[in-house]
Enzyme design. Structure first.
Site, PDB file in Angstrom:
ATOM      1  N   HIS A  47       0.882  -1.172   0.000  1.00 28.22           N
ATOM      2  CA  HIS A  47       0.000   0.000   0.000  1.00 28.22           C
ATOM      3  C   HIS A  47       0.919   1.220   0.000  1.00 28.22           C
ATOM      4  O   HIS A  47       1.989   1.192   0.597  1.00 28.22           O
ATOM      5  CB  HIS A  47      -0.824   0.132   1.284  1.00 28.22           C
TER       6      HIS A  47
ATOM      7  N   ASP B 185       2.242   2.026   3.387  1.00 27.49           N
ATOM      8  CA  ASP B 185       3.164   1.069   4.025  1.00 27.49           C
ATOM      9  C   ASP B 185       4.597   1.506   3.816  1.00 27.49           C
ATOM     10  O   ASP B 185       5.455   1.318   4.675  1.00 27.49           O
ATOM     11  CB  ASP B 185       3.103  -0.332   3.377  1.00 27.49           C
TER      12      ASP B 185
ATOM     13  N   GLU C 196     -10.994  -6.787  -4.241  1.00 19.64           N
ATOM     14  CA  GLU C 196     -10.757  -7.838  -3.245  1.00 19.64           C
ATOM     15  C   GLU C 196     -11.966  -8.000  -2.320  1.00 19.64           C
ATOM     16  O   GLU C 196     -12.221  -7.146  -1.474  1.00 19.64           O
ATOM     17  CB  GLU C 196      -9.502  -7.510  -2.424  1.00 19.64           C
TER      18      GLU C 196
ATOM     19  N   GLU D 120      -9.240 -13.740  -1.260  1.00 17.09           N
ATOM     20  CA  GLU D 120      -8.434 -14.032  -0.063  1.00 17.09           C
ATOM     21  C   GLU D 120      -9.103 -15.097   0.804  1.00 17.09           C
ATOM     22  O   GLU D 120     -10.298 -15.014   1.094  1.00 17.09           O
ATOM     23  CB  GLU D 120      -8.233 -12.745   0.742  1.00 17.09           C
TER      24      GLU D 120
ATOM     25  N   HIS E   5     -10.978 -14.040   3.996  1.00 13.75           N
ATOM     26  CA  HIS E   5     -12.187 -13.285   3.673  1.00 13.75           C
ATOM     27  C   HIS E   5     -13.291 -14.231   3.203  1.00 13.75           C
ATOM     28  O   HIS E   5     -14.465 -14.030   3.506  1.00 13.75           O
ATOM     29  CB  HIS E   5     -11.903 -12.242   2.597  1.00 13.75           C
TER      30      HIS E   5
ATOM     31  N   ASP F 126      -4.922 -13.777  -2.359  1.00 11.77           N
ATOM     32  CA  ASP F 126      -4.226 -13.455  -1.117  1.00 11.77           C
ATOM     33  C   ASP F 126      -4.248 -14.723  -0.288  1.00 11.77           C
ATOM     34  O   ASP F 126      -5.302 -15.166   0.192  1.00 11.77           O
ATOM     35  CB  ASP F 126      -4.917 -12.298  -0.382  1.00 11.77           C
TER      36      ASP F 126
ATOM     37  N   ASP G  59     -10.408 -11.569  10.930  1.00  9.62           N
ATOM     38  CA  ASP G  59      -9.424 -11.764   9.857  1.00  9.62           C
ATOM     39  C   ASP G  59      -8.041 -11.924  10.509  1.00  9.62           C
ATOM     40  O   ASP G  59      -7.307 -10.954  10.644  1.00  9.62           O
ATOM     41  CB  ASP G  59      -9.480 -10.511   8.963  1.00  9.62           C
TER      42      ASP G  59
ATOM     43  N   ASP H  47      -5.489 -13.561   9.417  1.00  6.60           N
ATOM     44  CA  ASP H  47      -4.399 -13.501   8.430  1.00  6.60           C
ATOM     45  C   ASP H  47      -3.201 -14.373   8.808  1.00  6.60           C
ATOM     46  O   ASP H  47      -2.057 -13.907   8.824  1.00  6.60           O
ATOM     47  CB  ASP H  47      -3.914 -12.049   8.250  1.00  6.60           C
TER      48      ASP H  47
ATOM     49  N   ASP I  23      -0.749 -12.616   2.077  1.00  5.39           N
ATOM     50  CA  ASP I  23      -1.346 -11.551   2.896  1.00  5.39           C
ATOM     51  C   ASP I  23      -1.523 -12.154   4.289  1.00  5.39           C
ATOM     52  O   ASP I  23      -2.636 -12.453   4.726  1.00  5.39           O
ATOM     53  CB  ASP I  23      -2.681 -11.118   2.284  1.00  5.39           C
TER      54      ASP I  23
HETATM   55  C1  XLS Z   1      -7.479  -6.597   4.484  1.00  6.38           C
HETATM   56  C2  XLS Z   1      -7.032  -6.870   3.124  1.00  6.38           C
HETATM   57  C3  XLS Z   1      -5.881  -5.995   2.672  1.00  6.38           C
HETATM   58  C4  XLS Z   1      -5.775  -6.013   1.180  1.00  6.38           C
HETATM   59  C5  XLS Z   1      -4.983  -4.890   0.620  1.00  6.38           C
HETATM   60  O1  XLS Z   1      -8.181  -7.370   5.098  1.00  6.38           O
HETATM   61  O2  XLS Z   1      -6.710  -8.223   2.998  1.00  6.38           O
HETATM   62  O3  XLS Z   1      -4.699  -6.375   3.287  1.00  6.38           O
HETATM   63  O4  XLS Z   1      -5.247  -7.213   0.716  1.00  6.38           O
HETATM   64  O5  XLS Z   1      -5.540  -3.663   0.907  1.00  6.38           O
HETATM   65 NI    NI Z   2      -5.856  -9.067   1.289  1.00  5.89          NI
HETATM   66 NI    NI Z   3      -7.448  -9.667   4.851  1.00 11.32          NI
END
Ligand code: XLS
Ligand code: NI
Ligand code: NI
Length: 437
Positions: A101, A104, A232, A268, A271, A296, A307, A309, A339
C-alpha cells in the site's frame, strides 16, 4: 546498512528429507508442474504491510515484534532502511514478487503534496532495489482506511472532499505502481461499507464507488498503465457490512456498472471463510466468470471470528486452491500473495522466514498433489460422467435452448417418471482425495 538478517543466507531447496528448518522441503522453483516451473506457476509475493509494518499490537496489547532495522519513527531514513531490509528478506527467501500500500512504504506528510513527495522518495529506492535484485511488483494499492479522514469510507464516504482526497491518492498510487512496473492494481474496500443503514444512502454510496472505479480506469488508460485491476472481496471488518462482500457481490457490482473485463478479483482465503464460503468456492465462482485474477494466500482460525491472516499450512486447503489454479491454467498476471502475518508471540525476525517457508512449501505440495489428481482425472471423469444426461437427447436440447416447457412436459408425460438418480459418492471422493495427500 548492516544486514537485517545476518544469520540467514539464501533459502535453498533441500528436498523432503531435509531437517533444516531454513530450507524448502517441497518448493523447488525449477521443478515443473503441468509444464510450468513452480516459480512461474505460483508467482509468490511477500506483502509489505504485514511483513514489514506489523508491530504485533492487538486491541489488548502493545508492540512485540523485534525489527532491529526499524527505529519506529516516521522518518524517510527509516522508511528507506525498511526497503533495504525488505529486499534483503525477499531476495533471501527467493520470492519473485512483492506488494504494498502507498502508506506502508512511505510516511504520511503534513499535506497531500508532502505525502506524495515522501512517496516519490521511497519509490525511487524501491525501483533501485527492484533493479538490483530482479524482484518485481505484483500489485500496488492505496491505503484508504487508516487515516481518520476515512472514518466514513473513501469512495463511499458522505464527505465529497474525502472522496476527492481518495481519488487523488489512488491516482498517485496507480502512477507509482506503473512507475515500478506493477502488473496488477488492487482495490480492497477498506471502509467501503456501513455500520448502520439509518445514516446511510446505500444507492448513492454504490454509485460513487462505481464512478470511482471508472475514474481509476480512465486514469490508468491515460498514463498507459495496462496492469490488471483487481477487486478484493471481504464481507466485514472494519465495517459491519462491506460492499465487496464476496465474489458474487463484487461480480454483480462489476457487471451492473460496466466494469466487466476491466476489474477482476483478488480472492483471499480468510475473507472467503468470514463470508461463510470456502476459498475453493470463491475461487471457482470467480473462475467460471473469467474473473479469477490473483489470490491473497492466508488462513483464518476456526475458533476466532475475525481476519487473523495466518500463514497457510493446511495441505487440504492448498490442494483445493491449486486444483482451481491449475484448472484455470495459472493466475498470471496475478500470483499467490502471502497476505499473512506472524503471530505477536513469534517476535524474532527469523520467524518471518519460518512463516513464509511454510506457506511456500504448503502451496508447492498442494500444486504437486493437485497435478496428480488432475493427471489421473479422478474428479474430472467423475463430474463429466455425473452430468452425461445433458450431453445428448433431451438434456442436450435443454442446454442448447431447443427445448421449451411444452416439449419437456410432453416428454415427461410420455415417459411417466424421471430416470433414477445415481449416488453422488461424496464420501468415496473424499477418500480418493485423501489417497493423494
Ligand atoms: C485486508 C485486506 C488488505 C488487502 C490490501 O483485510 O486483505 O490487506 O489485501 O488492501
Ligand atoms: Ni488481502
Ligand atoms: Ni485480509
Amino acid at each position: 546498512m548492516a544486514e537485517a538478517f545476518p544469520d540467514v543466507g539464501p533459502i535453498q531447496y533441500e528436498g523432503p528429507d531435509s531437517k533444516n528448518p531454513l530450507a524448502f522441503k517441497h518448493y523447488n522453483p525449477e521443478e515443473e508442474v503441468e509444464g510450468r516451473t513452480l516459480r512461474d506457476l505460483l508467482r509468490y509475493s511477500v506483502c509489505y504491510w504485514h511483513t514489514f509494518r506489523a508491530t504485533g499490537t492487538d486491541p489488548f496489547g502493545a508492540a512485540t515484534l523485534q525489527r532491529p532495522w526499524d527505529d519506529g519513527s516516521d522518518s524517510i531514513e527509516n522508511a528507506l532502511r525498511r526497503v533495504d531490509a525488505a529486499f534483503e528478506f525477499i531476495s533471501k527467501l527467493g520470492a519473485p514478487f512483492y506488494c504494498f500500500h502507498d502508506r506502508d512504504v512511505a510516511p504520511e506528510g503534513a499535506s497531500l503534496a508532502e505525502t506524495n513527495k515522501n512517496l516519490d522518495a521511497v519509490v525511487a529506492r524501491l525501483k533501485e532495489k527492484q533493479g538490483e535484485t530482479g524482484i518485481q511488483l505484483l500489485w500496488g494499492t492505496a491505503n484508504l482506511f487508516s487515516h481518520p479522514r476515512f472514518m466514513h469510507g473513501a469512495a463511499t464516504t458522505c464527505n465529497a472532499d474525502v472522496f476527492a482526497y481518495a481519488a487523488a491518492q489512488v491516482k498517485k498510487a496507480i502512477e507509482v505502481t506503473h512507475e515500478l512496473g506493477g502488473v496488477n492494481y488492487v482495490f480492497w474496500g477498506g471502509r467501503e461499507g456501513y455500520h448502520n443503514l439509518y445514516n446511510t444512502d446505500m444507492q448513492r454510496e454504490l454509485d460513487h464507488l462505481a464512478r470511482f472505479m471508472h475514474m481509476a480506469k480512465e486514469h490508468a488508460q491515460s498514463i498507459g498503465f495496462t496492469g490488471q485491476f483487481l477487486f478484493e472481496p471481504k464481507p466485514k471488518e472494519p465495517t459491519k457490512h462491506q460492499y465487496d462482500f464476496d465474489a458474487a457481490a463484487c461480480l454483480n457490482f462489476i457487471g451492473r456498472n460496466g466494469l466487466d473485463g476491466v476489474v477482476k478479483l483478488n480472492v483471499e482465503t480468510n475473507h472467503a471463510t468470514l463470508a461463510g464460503h470456502t476459498m475453493m468456492h470463491e475461487m471457482e465462482y470467480a473462475r467460471i466468470h473469467n474473473a479469477l485474477g490473483s489470490i491473497d494466500a492466508n488462513t483464518g482460525d476456526l475458533l476466532l471470528g475475525w481476519d487473523t491472516d495466518q500463514f497457510p499450512t493446511d495441505i487440504y486447503l492448498t490442494t483445493q486452491v491449486m486444483l482451481v489454479i491449475l484448472k484455470q491454467g495459472g493466475l498470471a498476471p496475478g500470483g499467490v500473495n502471502f497476505d499473512a502475518k506472524v503471530r505477536r508471540e513469534s517476535f524474532d525476525p527469523v520467524d518471518l522466514f519460518h512463516a513464509h517457508i511454510g506457506g511456500m512449501d504448503a502451496f508447492a505440495r498442494g500444486a504437486k498433489i493437485a497435478a496428480r489428481i488432475r493427471a489421473d482425472g479422478v474428479l474430472e471423469d467423475f463430474v463429466k460422467n455425473r452430468y452425461r444426461t445433458f450431453d445428448e437427447g433431451i438434456g442436450a436440447k435443454i442446454e442448447n435452448g431447443a427445448a421449451k416447457f411444452a416439449e419437456l412436459e410432453s416428454y415427461m408425460l410420455d415417459k411417466g417418471e424421471a430416470a433414477p438418480n445415481e449416488s453422488g459418492r461424496q464420501e468415496y471422493l473424499e477418500n480418493v482425495i485423501n489417497d493423494y495427500l
